[in-house]
Design an enzyme around this catalytic site. Sequence first.
Site, PDB file in Angstrom:
ATOM      1  N   ILE A 156     146.709  38.995 -76.863  1.00  0.00           N
ATOM      2  CA  ILE A 156     145.701  39.333 -77.873  1.00  0.00           C
ATOM      3  C   ILE A 156     145.377  40.823 -77.855  1.00  0.00           C
ATOM      4  CG2 ILE A 156     143.702  38.854 -76.398  1.00  0.00           C
ATOM      5  CD1 ILE A 156     143.971  38.018 -80.148  1.00  0.00           C
ATOM      6  N   TYR A 157     145.479  41.467 -76.690  1.00  0.00           N
ATOM      7  CA  TYR A 157     145.241  42.910 -76.616  1.00  0.00           C
ATOM      8  C   TYR A 157     146.190  43.650 -77.557  1.00  0.00           C
ATOM      9  CZ  TYR A 157     145.537  47.673 -74.788  1.00  0.00           C
ATOM     10  OH  TYR A 157     145.578  49.038 -74.668  1.00  0.00           O
TER      11      TYR A 157
END
Length: 340
Positions: A156-157
């Site tokens: 997700i980063y």
Amino acid sequence: MKILVTGAAGFIGYHTCEQLLARGDTVVGLDNLNDYYDVSLKKARLARLMAHEDDGPGGFRFERLDLADAPAMRALFEREGFDRVINLAAQAGVRYSLDNPQAYVDSNVTGFVNVLEGCRHTGVGHLVYASTSSVYGANTHMPFTEHEPADHPLAIYGATKRANELMSHSYAHLFGLPCTGLRFFTVYGPWGRPDMALFLFTRKILAGEPIEVFNHGHHQRDFTFVEDIAEGVIRACDQPATGNPDWDSNAPDPATSAAPWRLFNIGNNQPVQLLDYIRVLEECLGRRAEMQMRPLQPGDVPDTWASADDLKDAVGYQPSTPVETGVRRFVDWYRGYYQV
């Protein structure tokens, strides 16, 4: 110039502010001083910047704000009238994102919209922002180049940072806001983050504790010294993005646009295997590491290697610090700061 640097108490933000102040810019540093890692380290960096508070004609001022606080961000932009914005504030780290995805959305997506809106409504001349090599995700063709698609992030980063790149393009297209995204590759050096490998390895080796070596140490990283990174950020900031007159919508180049928007890798262009990196650290510490070999972690990529030719051609970026020198400087700082 008057420049807003978000994430000013962070690792890269601190070094960027130092270099801006050294050349006489007025710097407004923004940070929320969250507790993702040791706040005392952030405050120590900030204290060094605050020593420039009364410098003239430039100088440093600190604003403790959260990017996600839309009213406060709007008021800051309206009050200050920035010439440039360097957005380095973000929720960082791949592993933390596995358990805390909302923190990444709040800071890296909602917060970034507030930065874009502030730039748009107050006539900021150029927005430079931190992206990441993590956007390349499942890509395996090396070296990574900005001119190939990066649409399969593995955590997700990286996904939130890819969203930043796309969001900034829409603002460049709709409102003519010059935007430059910089994809950082494994930054290290003095005043680094405690959650990063070099910091963790150093602490544990000096304490006589074993270190966890993921992917059995066989992956490669394009380790880039932080002062080289900060210089590249400032060089990019000084040259606002412009539209590419040769951009072809039938064969779109992912790194450029007809709008004033650019993407650049910013790395060392010299990948180093993790085991070799550890050997350099052992030499600098004068101690051997006890290594516990582990498989590749979820969300991590086996290798990163940047082609930084575009940034070199555009702004003259040329990293000059070899790993042996950079690791030595980190170790010297670590021993001094922690009195080890």
